[in-house]
Design an enzyme around this catalytic site. Structure first.
Site, PDB file in Angstrom:
ATOM      1  N   CYS A 157      -6.243   2.569  -4.247  1.00  0.00           N
ATOM      2  CA  CYS A 157      -6.278   2.928  -2.830  1.00  0.00           C
ATOM      3  C   CYS A 157      -5.478   4.213  -2.629  1.00  0.00           C
ATOM      4  O   CYS A 157      -4.281   4.254  -2.888  1.00  0.00           O
ATOM      5  CB  CYS A 157      -5.702   1.793  -1.990  1.00  0.00           C
ATOM      6  SG  CYS A 157      -5.675   2.159  -0.227  1.00  0.00           S
ATOM      7  N   HIS A 175      -8.073   4.656   4.478  1.00  0.00           N
ATOM      8  CA  HIS A 175      -8.003   4.209   3.087  1.00  0.00           C
ATOM      9  C   HIS A 175      -9.205   4.759   2.322  1.00  0.00           C
ATOM     10  O   HIS A 175     -10.331   4.702   2.819  1.00  0.00           O
ATOM     11  CB  HIS A 175      -8.073   2.684   2.983  1.00  0.00           C
ATOM     12  CG  HIS A 175      -6.788   1.973   3.228  1.00  0.00           C
ATOM     13  ND1 HIS A 175      -6.698   0.604   3.268  1.00  0.00           N
ATOM     14  CD2 HIS A 175      -5.545   2.421   3.436  1.00  0.00           C
ATOM     15  CE1 HIS A 175      -5.451   0.247   3.495  1.00  0.00           C
ATOM     16  NE2 HIS A 175      -4.722   1.332   3.607  1.00  0.00           N
TER      17      HIS A 175
END
Lengths: 156, 156
Positions: free
Chosen positions: A119, A71
């Site tokens: 993200c 991420h």
């Protein structure tokens, strides 16, 4: 918005974007997360990455999970805390967070305001893994991590 | 920051990030751009995308260019205008811009404040193409585009 819709401009209004659906975070009967929504800002067959916006309401949190994919996170709104591995960090707007492969992580809106974050992930990625009871016990062995998981982080 | 540095948290301060270099935008002797800086926020061998932050000072602009790869843009700071194809759009903070393949585009800080934007791209991508004199003449045939290229957009 569906993948491949190349509308060139989407106006933002209070962290909602024109033509972008606000989605339930995940379908799950277990109380693994709380008060979080998701908007997929960019997902296109020509892009190898996706950009999503998650927003956690005050007191809410994302699922404690890990996975093979990374991420790459930028805090777009508000503040809060995150857990990455065994590190608890206080987060402010525009901070960056990297979640490496197979690392337990969770985001919490701990400061009475929403925590909204972008993200970036690979378009092709594995599914998240949830912690076993044993995994949670191991994480709780660290007092700072245990406090974070009780929604009462000690930092900041 | 170099590719593969997985520092988990980088604090932001006034749109600069800890450990992230502020880079000259491009190396070029021609005056194809003005007053723009670049920070690479995420570039990692495990990510198929990169996330960069560009900031255009008031009155500045990015290079007018096109390429095979797409741009997925989120305005992080300030306001301005963009050209995408033949469309001129007024941009505000948090707006999204999609630049499709082989589409002329440029970003301008037209409102007396910086225009800062995140740009997601594929890690593997082609190099930008610059317009020929003929390309520019074609673009200028549209009065709205011509005004934008003179740094005096008519919209907003």
């Amino acid at each position: 918005m569906t993948g491949g819709d190349r509308t060139i401009h989407r106006k933002a209004r209070n962290y909602r974007w024109e033509g972008v659906d606000e989605l339930p975070y995940k379908e799950d009967d277990r109380a693994l997360f709380k008060s979080i929504t998701r908007q997929v800002l960019f997902a296109d067959p020509q892009l190898n990455g996706e950009l999503r916006y998650f927003e956690v309401a005050p007191g809410g949190f994302s699922t404690l999970e890990r996975h093979e994919h990374m991420h790459a996170v930028l805090i777009l709104r508000g503040s809060g805390h995150c857990l990455v591995g065994r590190e608890v960090r206080r987060l402010n707007t525009n901070d960056l967070v990297t979640v490496p492969a197979l690392t337990w992580h969770q985001f919490r809106a701990t400061h009475g305001e929403p925590l909204g974050f972008l993200c970036m992930v690979n378009a092709a990625r594995d599914k998240p893994q949830l912690p076993s009871a044993e995994d949670v016990t191991k994480l709780q062995a660290d007092p700072e991590v245990a406090a974070f998981l009780r929604n009462a982080p000690k930092t900041g």
